[in-house]
Design an enzyme around this catalytic site. Sequence first.
Site, mmCIF file in Angstrom:
data_model
loop_
_atom_site.group_PDB
_atom_site.id
_atom_site.type_symbol
_atom_site.label_atom_id
_atom_site.label_comp_id
_atom_site.label_asym_id
_atom_site.label_seq_id
_atom_site.Cartn_x
_atom_site.Cartn_y
_atom_site.Cartn_z
ATOM 1 N N THR A 35 41.237 32.502 28.138
ATOM 2 C CA THR A 35 39.817 32.698 28.428
ATOM 3 C C THR A 35 39.568 34.209 28.381
ATOM 4 N N ASP A 58 45.179 24.385 27.010
ATOM 5 C CA ASP A 58 44.455 24.125 28.254
ATOM 6 C C ASP A 58 45.319 23.239 29.158
ATOM 7 N N THR A 133 44.828 30.685 47.336
ATOM 8 C CA THR A 133 44.184 31.873 47.885
ATOM 9 C C THR A 133 43.889 31.728 49.377
ATOM 10 N N ASP A 134 43.716 32.877 50.045
ATOM 11 C CA ASP A 134 43.311 32.840 51.459
ATOM 12 C C ASP A 134 41.828 32.479 51.612
ATOM 13 N N GLU A 135 41.074 32.499 50.504
ATOM 14 C CA GLU A 135 39.627 32.234 50.607
ATOM 15 C C GLU A 135 39.328 30.802 51.033
ATOM 16 N N TYR A 159 34.049 29.114 44.007
ATOM 17 C CA TYR A 159 35.459 29.404 43.680
ATOM 18 C C TYR A 159 36.385 28.904 44.790
ATOM 19 N N LYS A 163 39.291 25.931 44.721
ATOM 20 C CA LYS A 163 40.709 26.157 45.039
ATOM 21 C C LYS A 163 41.126 25.256 46.223
ATOM 22 N N ASN A 188 44.023 39.322 48.762
ATOM 23 C CA ASN A 188 43.589 40.066 47.557
ATOM 24 C C ASN A 188 44.716 40.880 46.940
ATOM 25 N N LEU A 199 37.154 44.217 42.318
ATOM 26 C CA LEU A 199 36.748 45.474 42.950
ATOM 27 C C LEU A 199 37.546 46.702 42.485
ATOM 28 N N VAL A 215 28.841 49.144 45.378
ATOM 29 C CA VAL A 215 29.389 48.574 46.613
ATOM 30 C C VAL A 215 28.376 47.572 47.159
ATOM 31 N N TYR A 216 28.819 46.315 47.366
ATOM 32 C CA TYR A 216 27.905 45.258 47.815
ATOM 33 C C TYR A 216 27.556 45.439 49.298
ATOM 34 N N PRO A 292 25.750 36.784 47.360
ATOM 35 C CA PRO A 292 25.291 35.662 48.204
ATOM 36 C C PRO A 292 26.473 35.001 48.916
ATOM 37 N N HIS A 294 28.502 36.173 51.077
ATOM 38 C CA HIS A 294 29.648 37.094 51.064
ATOM 39 C C HIS A 294 30.513 36.956 52.329
HETATM 40 P P1 NAD Z 1 42.984 35.720 36.172
HETATM 41 O O1 NAD Z 1 41.561 35.270 36.085
HETATM 42 O O2 NAD Z 1 43.319 37.139 35.903
HETATM 43 O O3 NAD Z 1 43.876 34.846 35.171
HETATM 44 C C1 NAD Z 1 43.718 33.470 35.014
HETATM 45 C C2 NAD Z 1 44.482 33.039 33.772
HETATM 46 O O4 NAD Z 1 44.367 31.615 33.634
HETATM 47 C C3 NAD Z 1 43.933 33.646 32.475
HETATM 48 O O5 NAD Z 1 44.996 34.118 31.675
HETATM 49 C C4 NAD Z 1 43.225 32.488 31.798
HETATM 50 O O6 NAD Z 1 43.215 32.577 30.388
HETATM 51 C C5 NAD Z 1 44.044 31.303 32.294
HETATM 52 N N1 NAD Z 1 43.290 30.044 32.278
HETATM 53 C C6 NAD Z 1 42.038 29.828 32.773
HETATM 54 N N2 NAD Z 1 41.687 28.542 32.574
HETATM 55 C C7 NAD Z 1 42.740 27.941 31.967
HETATM 56 C C8 NAD Z 1 42.981 26.597 31.549
HETATM 57 N N3 NAD Z 1 42.061 25.634 31.692
HETATM 58 N N4 NAD Z 1 44.170 26.308 30.977
HETATM 59 C C9 NAD Z 1 45.111 27.289 30.805
HETATM 60 N N5 NAD Z 1 44.928 28.560 31.185
HETATM 61 C C10 NAD Z 1 43.753 28.879 31.775
HETATM 62 O O7 NAD Z 1 43.478 35.264 37.605
HETATM 63 P P2 NAD Z 1 44.474 35.988 38.619
HETATM 64 O O8 NAD Z 1 43.729 36.961 39.423
HETATM 65 O O9 NAD Z 1 45.683 36.389 37.883
HETATM 66 O O10 NAD Z 1 44.823 34.750 39.590
HETATM 67 C C11 NAD Z 1 45.869 33.841 39.262
HETATM 68 C C12 NAD Z 1 45.933 32.763 40.323
HETATM 69 O O11 NAD Z 1 46.168 33.351 41.599
HETATM 70 C C13 NAD Z 1 44.645 31.953 40.463
HETATM 71 O O12 NAD Z 1 44.993 30.612 40.683
HETATM 72 C C14 NAD Z 1 43.965 32.559 41.686
HETATM 73 O O13 NAD Z 1 43.164 31.594 42.339
HETATM 74 C C15 NAD Z 1 45.164 32.949 42.520
HETATM 75 N N6 NAD Z 1 44.966 34.096 43.430
HETATM 76 C C16 NAD Z 1 44.441 35.272 42.964
HETATM 77 C C17 NAD Z 1 44.318 36.374 43.828
HETATM 78 C C18 NAD Z 1 43.776 37.695 43.350
HETATM 79 O O14 NAD Z 1 43.556 38.586 44.183
HETATM 80 N N7 NAD Z 1 43.548 37.899 42.069
HETATM 81 C C19 NAD Z 1 44.709 36.239 45.171
HETATM 82 C C20 NAD Z 1 45.221 35.013 45.610
HETATM 83 C C21 NAD Z 1 45.356 33.953 44.736
HETATM 84 O O1 DAU Z 2 41.325 36.806 48.786
HETATM 85 C C1 DAU Z 2 41.908 36.413 47.579
HETATM 86 C C2 DAU Z 2 40.865 36.449 46.490
HETATM 87 O O2 DAU Z 2 40.607 37.816 46.209
HETATM 88 C C3 DAU Z 2 41.295 35.720 45.219
HETATM 89 O O3 DAU Z 2 41.450 34.362 45.498
HETATM 90 C C4 DAU Z 2 40.262 35.907 44.110
HETATM 91 O O4 DAU Z 2 40.731 35.323 42.908
HETATM 92 C C5 DAU Z 2 40.043 37.387 43.892
HETATM 93 O O5 DAU Z 2 39.021 37.571 42.944
HETATM 94 C C6 DAU Z 2 39.663 38.067 45.206
HETATM 95 O O6 DAU Z 2 38.351 37.650 45.653
HETATM 96 P P1 DAU Z 2 37.299 38.706 46.258
HETATM 97 O O7 DAU Z 2 35.942 38.156 46.120
HETATM 98 O O8 DAU Z 2 37.732 39.152 47.604
HETATM 99 O O9 DAU Z 2 37.575 39.914 45.225
HETATM 100 P P2 DAU Z 2 36.602 40.925 44.476
HETATM 101 O O10 DAU Z 2 37.474 41.944 43.835
HETATM 102 O O11 DAU Z 2 35.604 40.226 43.618
HETATM 103 O O12 DAU Z 2 35.819 41.608 45.665
HETATM 104 C C7 DAU Z 2 36.503 42.274 46.721
HETATM 105 C C8 DAU Z 2 35.465 42.775 47.705
HETATM 106 O O13 DAU Z 2 34.708 43.824 47.076
HETATM 107 C C9 DAU Z 2 34.447 41.726 48.116
HETATM 108 O O14 DAU Z 2 34.103 41.932 49.477
HETATM 109 C C10 DAU Z 2 33.252 41.991 47.231
HETATM 110 C C11 DAU Z 2 33.308 43.484 47.029
HETATM 111 N N1 DAU Z 2 32.795 43.978 45.727
HETATM 112 C C12 DAU Z 2 33.274 43.417 44.585
HETATM 113 C C13 DAU Z 2 32.830 43.853 43.348
HETATM 114 C C14 DAU Z 2 33.345 43.207 42.076
HETATM 115 C C15 DAU Z 2 31.887 45.038 45.690
HETATM 116 O O15 DAU Z 2 31.472 45.573 46.732
HETATM 117 N N2 DAU Z 2 31.447 45.477 44.472
HETATM 118 C C16 DAU Z 2 31.873 44.918 43.291
HETATM 119 O O16 DAU Z 2 31.401 45.345 42.201
#
Ligand code: NAD
Ligand code: DAU
Length: 357
Positions: A35, A58, A133-135, A159, A163, A188, A199, A215-216, A292, A294
């Site tokens: 994707t 997929d 995720t912790d979310e 989201y 999850k 995160n 972020l 910053v939101y 929204p 948040h």
């Molecule tokens: P990301 O969005 O960077 O990567 C997701 C990957 O999944 C991409 O390579 C995408 O191409 C692939 N993908 C999406 N839909 C697909 C499908 N239908 N079939 C096959 N591949 C598909 O995500 P990330 O930040 O690396 O997160 C990875 C996992 O960890 C997720 O499950 C997310 O919920 C979890 N997670 C993320 C964070 C974080 O802070 N990023 C924290 C805790 C948990």
């Molecule tokens: O807690 C784990 C999660 O952390 C993962 O499951 C998600 O995949 C990952 O995207 C992340 O979610 P958050 O919503 O916490 O991450 P994000 O980086 O989008 O935002 C972090 C914080 O920063 C959140 O409070 C929103 C704020 N933010 C984010 C963006 C993109 C801003 O203030 N400005 C921004 O432009």
Amino acid sequence: MAVLVTGGAGFIGSNFVLSWIAETGGAVVNLDKLTYAGNLENLQSLKNDPRHIFVKGDISDSELVHKLLSRYQPTAIVHFAAESHVDRSILGPEEFIATNVHGTFRLLEAARAYWGSLAGDRRGNFRFLHVSTDEVYGSLSAEDLPFTESTPYAPNSPYAASKAASDHLVRAYQHTYGLPTVTTNCSNNYGPYQFPEKLIPLMIVNAIRGKPLPVYGDGLNIRDWLHVGDHCAAIRAVLARGRIGETYNIGGNSEKSNLEVVRAVCEALDELHPDSPIMPHGSLISFVKDRPGHDRRYAIDASKIRQELGWTAKQSFATGIRETVKWCLDHLDWVQQVENGEYRKWIDENYGGRQTI
Ligand code: NAD
Ligand code: DAU
């Protein structure tokens, strides 16, 4: 002997694939749909390495997954593939249900059939590790204790709800069919190869380009930051020694407000990019309309994984953030490569309607 990794071209998945091959020497079959978030550039260093078998596809394509399982006979499935960005789930939730819920269901069905076909040690040792995720636990107030594995689920964004649904399916497949699953719920992440919609990489890239740092709300929402390398080490520990049917919280014990994080990025850039025309980079901070629904605060109690499996985070936020800023400055070609047309369209959609406040 290979492991099947889903979503291994994404941020955490690609870090996991690289570290798995480096740390264990084992092979990886990497199933990724590519994707907007999937990027094979992340895995460039494995281009001619026979231990990395990349398959574009997929997780919902049952026929393909059955074929891969039967051909490569993996010892485990490590399931990262997901739609992962909260803001995107607010603007368009459907894809989140398709991949995170239905896709996980399809993958579980394929895993169940494959596991059922195994015998002896291969059956006993097989694991399905679900990366979550912790979310799923919802939002904490300032006085609340951090999330434990028994905190009730209360997901607040599409989201997080998708999850949570996938976590419940994984739990049900273990309870009902005996599929040997383990689930991790992590806070995160940040580090190399993170797509600049989240972020930390967004702030680094915008600051380098001299663009506003959006910053939101009041910037006082709190997240518990963990370096991606520590997350990958925790997943390896859970895969090796985690108990079947259990969930493990993973976190960095590093709570920071968004403003603290953005200021840390700016200070690192002031130091590492002294020729920048924008100085100090903090002057780019701009408060914009809030997300929204948040969530105010996330924090992880990681005592279970520490006590049972001996895992703790090694990287401090102070060193990790500096290293990540330096990584971006050293990989501006990678940054440029992800700043394609589709990414620019997303930036316009998400931030175009947000007024500065
Ligand atoms: P990301 O969005 O960077 O990567 C997701 C990957 O999944 C991409 O390579 C995408 O191409 C692939 N993908 C999406 N839909 C697909 C499908 N239908 N079939 C096959 N591949 C598909 O995500 P990330 O930040 O690396 O997160 C990875 C996992 O960890 C997720 O499950 C997310 O919920 C979890 N997670 C993320 C964070 C974080 O802070 N990023 C924290 C805790 C948990
Ligand atoms: O807690 C784990 C999660 O952390 C993962 O499951 C998600 O995949 C990952 O995207 C992340 O979610 P958050 O919503 O916490 O991450 P994000 O980086 O989008 O935002 C972090 C914080 O920063 C959140 O409070 C929103 C704020 N933010 C984010 C963006 C993109 C801003 O203030 N400005 C921004 O432009």
